[in-house]
Design an enzyme around this catalytic site. Structure first.
Site, PDB file in Angstrom:
ATOM      1  N   ARG A   1      95.519 -34.142  47.357  1.00 50.06           N
ATOM      2  CA  ARG A   1      95.901 -32.749  47.587  1.00 50.06           C
ATOM      3  C   ARG A   1      96.979 -32.304  46.604  1.00 50.06           C
ATOM      4  NH1 ARG A   1      95.903 -34.992  52.784  1.00 50.06           N
ATOM      5  NH2 ARG A   1      98.165 -35.052  52.818  1.00 50.06           N
ATOM      6  N   ASN A   2      97.946 -33.186  46.363  1.00 50.84           N
ATOM      7  CA  ASN A   2      99.045 -32.827  45.464  1.00 50.84           C
ATOM      8  C   ASN A   2      98.577 -32.720  44.015  1.00 50.84           C
ATOM      9  OD1 ASN A   2     101.588 -32.910  47.271  1.00 50.84           O
ATOM     10  ND2 ASN A   2     100.493 -34.764  47.822  1.00 50.84           N
TER      11      ASN A   2
ATOM     12  N   ALA B   1      91.509 -41.092  52.273  1.00 49.52           N
ATOM     13  CA  ALA B   1      90.724 -41.237  53.493  1.00 49.52           C
ATOM     14  C   ALA B   1      89.221 -41.329  53.240  1.00 49.52           C
ATOM     15  CB  ALA B   1      91.025 -40.070  54.439  1.00 49.52           C
TER      16      ALA B   1
ATOM     17  N   GLU C   1     102.348 -32.242  50.758  1.00 47.28           N
ATOM     18  CA  GLU C   1     103.738 -32.592  51.046  1.00 47.28           C
ATOM     19  C   GLU C   1     104.630 -32.563  49.809  1.00 47.28           C
ATOM     20  OE1 GLU C   1     104.801 -32.928  53.973  1.00 47.28           O
ATOM     21  OE2 GLU C   1     103.164 -33.571  55.277  1.00 47.28           O
TER      22      GLU C   1
ATOM     23  N   SER D   1      92.512 -35.958  57.888  1.00 49.95           N
ATOM     24  CA  SER D   1      91.620 -36.935  57.277  1.00 49.95           C
ATOM     25  C   SER D   1      92.110 -38.371  57.455  1.00 49.95           C
ATOM     26  CB  SER D   1      91.422 -36.605  55.790  1.00 49.95           C
ATOM     27  OG  SER D   1      92.672 -36.557  55.122  1.00 49.95           O
TER      28      SER D   1
ATOM     29  N   LYS E   1     103.591 -39.043  55.403  1.00 47.96           N
ATOM     30  CA  LYS E   1     104.365 -39.228  54.179  1.00 47.96           C
ATOM     31  C   LYS E   1     105.122 -37.940  53.860  1.00 47.96           C
ATOM     32  CE  LYS E   1     100.957 -42.394  52.194  1.00 47.96           C
ATOM     33  NZ  LYS E   1     100.012 -42.629  51.074  1.00 47.96           N
TER      34      LYS E   1
ATOM     35  N   ARG F   1      95.146 -31.307  68.669  1.00 48.04           N
ATOM     36  CA  ARG F   1      95.762 -30.227  69.427  1.00 48.04           C
ATOM     37  C   ARG F   1      94.735 -29.236  70.011  1.00 48.04           C
ATOM     38  NH1 ARG F   1     100.990 -28.344  68.977  1.00 48.04           N
ATOM     39  NH2 ARG F   1     101.262 -29.576  67.080  1.00 48.04           N
TER      40      ARG F   1
ATOM     41  N   LYS G   1     105.870 -40.240  45.474  1.00 52.63           N
ATOM     42  CA  LYS G   1     104.696 -40.210  44.588  1.00 52.63           C
ATOM     43  C   LYS G   1     103.998 -38.852  44.605  1.00 52.63           C
ATOM     44  CE  LYS G   1     101.686 -40.547  48.142  1.00 52.63           C
ATOM     45  NZ  LYS G   1     100.430 -39.852  48.435  1.00 52.63           N
TER      46      LYS G   1
END
Length: 430
Positions: free
Chosen positions: A320-321, A205, A346, A79, A173, A100, A256
């Site tokens: 996402r986190n 994004a 992440e 994104s 990140k 890819r 973060k």
């Protein structure tokens, strides 16, 4: 007998003395902050350009007057990589987005959309797509890498044979699993002669694709590279600020993610605004504390890549986190939550890395340690949270008042109070 005039003069003199003492105290606190910043890293410094950087500076001399001459490659079709590539293409840069999967590239070229990560958002007609890595990076000015952290080193190794005078900018990140290497560390290790920078900030994004006003930070010791990135991505809806604190900017973007998981978990328990504010501010304290130990400037964490990114990530359900944390708070296992998310979060890896690093270095990171206990030691989230609230006494901002002083003074006070109470009870018994 003192006259009213003399009294006023005395009062005025006393007030002036008080104001002077207050001013000196404030200046002393500010001096302490800047002294720590200087010891950490890092005040402003003039870089010593390498031959590669000098070549880049020469090639980019007319960027500001004509950014369309910039030739850019964005590696990674997630994104954020897609959003940044679209922004550059819209600004008139010669932009190629590398993905890819060959089938995905064909679909994106045909529909001008990224159906998997940014469904419903049309991409600029001038954006080009490729699955040929060599062709994508050759003869480019800047290569932006936006692949997941797990694939970052491999991607650098794959493009190494095709690197000449190109600069590298990391959009990734996080930290490399098992090594605690930041993306800039990996760049220096795999491509030691390359001119590089890192980019980080509160950059969701979808909001960027919606043209909602946003901003980011490009950190590099190379002024020409900073200017080039600003020229390539700056627009009416997207501002690009500059920094030379690579470590601080990068750590802000990585750390973060830990606290976004904590905030998502807290939201599952329907906590109040007081609790959210407490988590955010104590998270910022942990980030700056850890950053200073890693050589970052603590003042960097007050900027976009620090508190800015922290706020955006911790307050948005798009993060996402945050979503991972929310699922954990509702009783889902970490494996099930990651599978349901379907994307890389992440923060899960970062929690493990920072927990281990902080434990070895003796850095006080209570929120990080608590999350590690929940995710990796299967501790009950509510029990861990209660333990955090009952933890020892601390000063609020350690760059103003050191923790050691706060703890020692309060402990001594409590002991004195306890001794006095026992003494009174003993006297009463007599």
């Amino acid at each position: 007998m003192t006259s009213p005039n003399n009294s006023n003069k005395n009062n005025s003199s006393a007030n002036n003395e008080t104001d002077k003492e207050s001013s000196e105290k404030q200046n002393g606190m500010l001096a302490g902050i800047f002294e720590r910043a200087t010891k950490s890293g890092l005040g402003r410094k003039k870089s010593n350009p390498s031959p590669v950087e000098s070549a880049v500076a020469k090639d980019m001399a007319d960027i500001h007057s004509n950014p369309t001459k910039l030739r850019l490659a964005f590696l990674g079709g997630g994104s954020f990589g897609t959003a940044m590539a679209n922004l550059a293409a819209r600004n008139g840069c010669d932009t190629t987005l590398w993905v890819r999967n060959k089938r995905t590239v064909k679909a994106m070229a045909k529909t001008q959309t990224n159906k998997k990560y940014l469904p419903g958002y049309k991409l600029d007609d001038r954006l080009k797509y490729s699955h040929d890595l060599a062709a994508s990076v050759k003869d480019k000015d800047i290569i932006f890498i936006a692949v997941p952290g797990l694939a970052f080193r491999e991607t650098l190794k794959n493009i190494a044979p095709f690197i000449g005078g190109q600069s590298i900018v990391s959009l990734t990140k996080g930290m490399e699993k098992d090594t605690f290497a930041m993306m800039s560390d990996i760049i220096k290790e795999v491509l030691p002669e390359v001119n590089f920078g890192v980019m980080s900030g509160p950059n969701l994004a979808i909001e960027i694709m919606k043209n909602m006003p946003s901003a980011t930070v490009i950190a590099s010791e190379s002024e020409p590279l900073r200017h080039a990135v600003q020229a390539a991505l700056h627009s009416a809806f997207f501002r690009v600020f500059a920094s030379d604190d690579i470590r601080g900017v990068e750590l802000g973007g990585a750390l973060k993610n830990i606290y976004a998981i904590a905030m998502g978990m807290a939201a599952a328990y329907e906590v109040g605004e007081n609790t959210k504010a407490m988590i955010l501010t104590r998270a910022l304290a942990e980030m700056s504390r850890f950053g200073v130990e890693e050589g970052a400037n603590p003042l960097t964490f007050l900027g976009l890549s620090g508190v800015g990114d922290l706020y955006a990530t911790c307050s948005s359900e798009l993060s996402r986190n945050y979503r991972i944390g929310n699922m954990l708070g509702r009783g889902m296992s970490i494996d099930a939550a990651v599978k349901k998310l379907g994307q890389t979060a992440e923060g899960v890896n970062t929690i493990q890395q920072v927990h281990e690093k902080a434990t070895k270095a003796g850095i006080y990171m209570p929120i990080t340690h608590a999350l590690y206990a929940v995710i990796y030691e299967d501790k009950a989230a509510l029990g861990v949270a209660l333990h955090l609230m009952e933890a020892g006494f601390r000063s609020d901002v350690e760059f103003v008042m050191a923790h050691d002083h706060s703890n020692a003074a309060l402990t001594a006070h409590l002991k004195t109070s306890g001794s006095n109470t026992k003494s009174k009870d003993s006297d009463a018994d007599k």
